[in-house]
Write an enzyme that holds these catalytic residues in place. Sequence first.
Site, short mmCIF file in Angstrom:
data_model
loop_
_atom_site.label_atom_id
_atom_site.label_comp_id
_atom_site.label_asym_id
_atom_site.label_seq_id
_atom_site.Cartn_x
_atom_site.Cartn_y
_atom_site.Cartn_z
N HIS A 156 40.28 51.26 -45.63
CA HIS A 156 39.21 50.61 -46.47
C HIS A 156 39.10 50.93 -47.74
O HIS A 156 39.45 52.04 -48.14
CB HIS A 156 37.74 51.01 -45.68
CG HIS A 156 36.51 50.16 -46.20
ND1 HIS A 156 36.46 49.21 -46.50
CD2 HIS A 156 35.18 50.79 -46.32
CE1 HIS A 156 35.54 48.79 -46.88
NE2 HIS A 156 34.59 49.75 -46.88
N GLU A 193 22.57 36.79 -24.40
CA GLU A 193 23.57 35.74 -24.01
C GLU A 193 24.31 35.42 -25.32
O GLU A 193 25.44 34.43 -25.47
CB GLU A 193 22.91 34.42 -23.75
CG GLU A 193 22.60 34.56 -22.38
CD GLU A 193 21.73 33.15 -21.84
OE1 GLU A 193 21.82 32.18 -22.40
OE2 GLU A 193 21.13 33.23 -20.82
N GLU A 232 29.45 42.39 -43.37
CA GLU A 232 28.82 43.15 -42.45
C GLU A 232 27.46 42.88 -42.64
O GLU A 232 26.35 43.04 -41.88
CB GLU A 232 29.07 44.58 -42.24
CG GLU A 232 29.11 45.46 -43.94
CD GLU A 232 29.98 46.58 -43.63
OE1 GLU A 232 30.88 46.70 -42.90
OE2 GLU A 232 29.85 47.31 -44.55
P1 NDP Z 1 34.93 58.46 -37.82
O1 NDP Z 1 33.44 58.38 -38.29
O2 NDP Z 1 35.23 58.23 -36.55
O3 NDP Z 1 35.74 59.69 -38.13
C1 NDP Z 1 35.21 60.98 -38.08
C2 NDP Z 1 36.36 61.72 -38.29
O4 NDP Z 1 36.13 62.68 -39.59
C3 NDP Z 1 36.32 63.16 -37.40
O5 NDP Z 1 37.48 63.53 -36.97
C4 NDP Z 1 35.56 64.06 -38.07
O6 NDP Z 1 36.02 65.44 -37.77
C5 NDP Z 1 36.18 64.05 -39.32
N1 NDP Z 1 35.51 64.75 -40.58
C6 NDP Z 1 34.22 64.34 -40.93
N2 NDP Z 1 33.91 65.23 -41.87
C7 NDP Z 1 34.89 66.13 -41.98
C8 NDP Z 1 35.34 67.25 -43.05
N3 NDP Z 1 34.54 67.54 -43.71
N4 NDP Z 1 36.29 67.63 -42.79
C9 NDP Z 1 37.32 67.35 -42.03
N5 NDP Z 1 37.16 66.25 -41.14
C10 NDP Z 1 35.93 65.76 -41.05
O7 NDP Z 1 35.47 57.37 -38.83
P2 NDP Z 1 36.19 55.95 -38.51
O8 NDP Z 1 37.62 56.32 -37.79
O9 NDP Z 1 35.25 55.02 -38.02
O10 NDP Z 1 36.75 55.41 -40.09
C11 NDP Z 1 37.60 56.05 -40.73
C12 NDP Z 1 38.41 55.08 -41.86
O11 NDP Z 1 38.61 53.88 -41.31
C13 NDP Z 1 36.92 54.50 -42.89
O12 NDP Z 1 37.62 54.52 -44.06
C14 NDP Z 1 36.59 53.32 -42.33
O13 NDP Z 1 35.94 52.37 -43.11
C15 NDP Z 1 38.01 52.59 -41.64
N6 NDP Z 1 37.91 51.82 -40.69
C16 NDP Z 1 37.22 51.92 -39.69
C17 NDP Z 1 37.29 51.06 -38.50
C18 NDP Z 1 36.37 51.45 -37.16
O14 NDP Z 1 36.78 50.77 -36.33
N7 NDP Z 1 35.66 52.32 -37.19
C19 NDP Z 1 37.92 49.99 -38.86
C20 NDP Z 1 38.60 49.55 -39.85
C21 NDP Z 1 38.66 50.58 -40.72
P3 NDP Z 1 34.70 66.37 -36.89
O15 NDP Z 1 35.08 66.12 -35.27
O16 NDP Z 1 35.04 67.84 -37.31
O17 NDP Z 1 33.43 65.95 -37.20
MG MG Z 2 34.50 44.80 -41.56
#
Ligand code: NDP
Ligand code: MG
Length: 329
Positions: free
Chosen positions: A107, A230, A194
């Site tokens: 993103h 729905e 969004e």
């Molecule tokens: P998540 O919220 O699912 O990711 C969370 C992850 O980040 C966990 O593994 C968490 O680890 C880790 N994390 C958070 N803080 C830290 C830290 N300080 N140090 C190390 N690890 C950390 O993210 P998404 O997968 O939803 O999104 C990731 C990217 O993908 C974003 O840029 C989003 O815009 C993009 N994106 C997301 C989509 C989606 O479907 N969700 C679709 C397309 C793009 P812990 O378990 O340790 O907290």
């Molecule tokens: Mg989107």
Amino acid sequence: MTTMYYEKDANLDALTGKKVAIIGYGNQGRSHAANLADSGVDVIVGARSGKSWDEAAAAGHTVMSVADAAAAADAVMILLPDEFQKDIYDAEIAPGMTTGKALFFAHGFNIVFKQIVPPADVDVIMIAPKGPGFLVRETYLEGKGVPALIAVEQDATGNALEIGKAYGKALGATRGGLLTTTFREETETDLFGEQAVLCGGASELIIAGFDTLVKAGYQPEIAYFECLHELKLITDLIQNHGISGMWTFVSNTAEYGGLSRRKRLITDATRAEMTKILGEIQSGEFADEWLKENAAGRPNFNRMEEEERELKIEKVGRELRKMMSWLQK
Ligand code: NDP
Ligand code: MG
């Protein structure tokens, strides 16, 4: 027109001999790591100790601290929550981004709004799947793939597009198609979609319809089914058959009523407001507001979330959904 890349247009060789670090093991991270590893890419996962670290290790990945993974890899994909990326990048990833490496995003927010400023001598590439992480994995295992956007913000090596396409292929995305875009286009359209349509527009339309029926004395449970439950049937029809196709599946009465009434709901004033919302995104005003909100500990965000939970439609919905055993928990 966007260019589409498919299987034949991408070559995994661009990643041969390279190590790819997946930073973050959440929704997207765990699917990227699994798909790339299954495609034969040398994958490491960067995590902090805790749940994600343990899960990645249990899945058989080599897990390191974020800093060690960024330093060890040739390509670094950042799959952390967007609002934390800047701090983690500055403290842990930036030192590892040496000449000729590739920095990947899913993103464009942090690049477009200059929260992350990568060095000029690294490639900056986006692979953004147009679907949730679990689907990225599920379709890959079925031999299919969720389409993704590809963009090159910075081509320091002259090979950024090839590396990007190779990542997209390893992820399974070229099976569905890689669509070319720019970081700016992806970010601005994503935020607009969004806010105006998918999350903001649709939820307020549901709430307004529900409130109108309940205020007129109809039972809230009936209003919930008509205005919220729905909606999925309709959006599934639209996704599969387009808007014109959707009309062929509903009654003629529904089609006539919908077509003849909808412009009274989404009026010129609504369209003008959409343009204004888009302007706030393009100018960076929305990004500033959201970053300040986070820096202040999210007072408005938390209040709005709480208010949402207290809405009548939410209380009614929580009870009704308990009776719908088939719904996903
Ligand atoms: P998540 O919220 O699912 O990711 C969370 C992850 O980040 C966990 O593994 C968490 O680890 C880790 N994390 C958070 N803080 C830290 C830290 N300080 N140090 C190390 N690890 C950390 O993210 P998404 O997968 O939803 O999104 C990731 C990217 O993908 C974003 O840029 C989003 O815009 C993009 N994106 C997301 C989509 C989606 O479907 N969700 C679709 C397309 C793009 P812990 O378990 O340790 O907290
Ligand atoms: Mg989107």
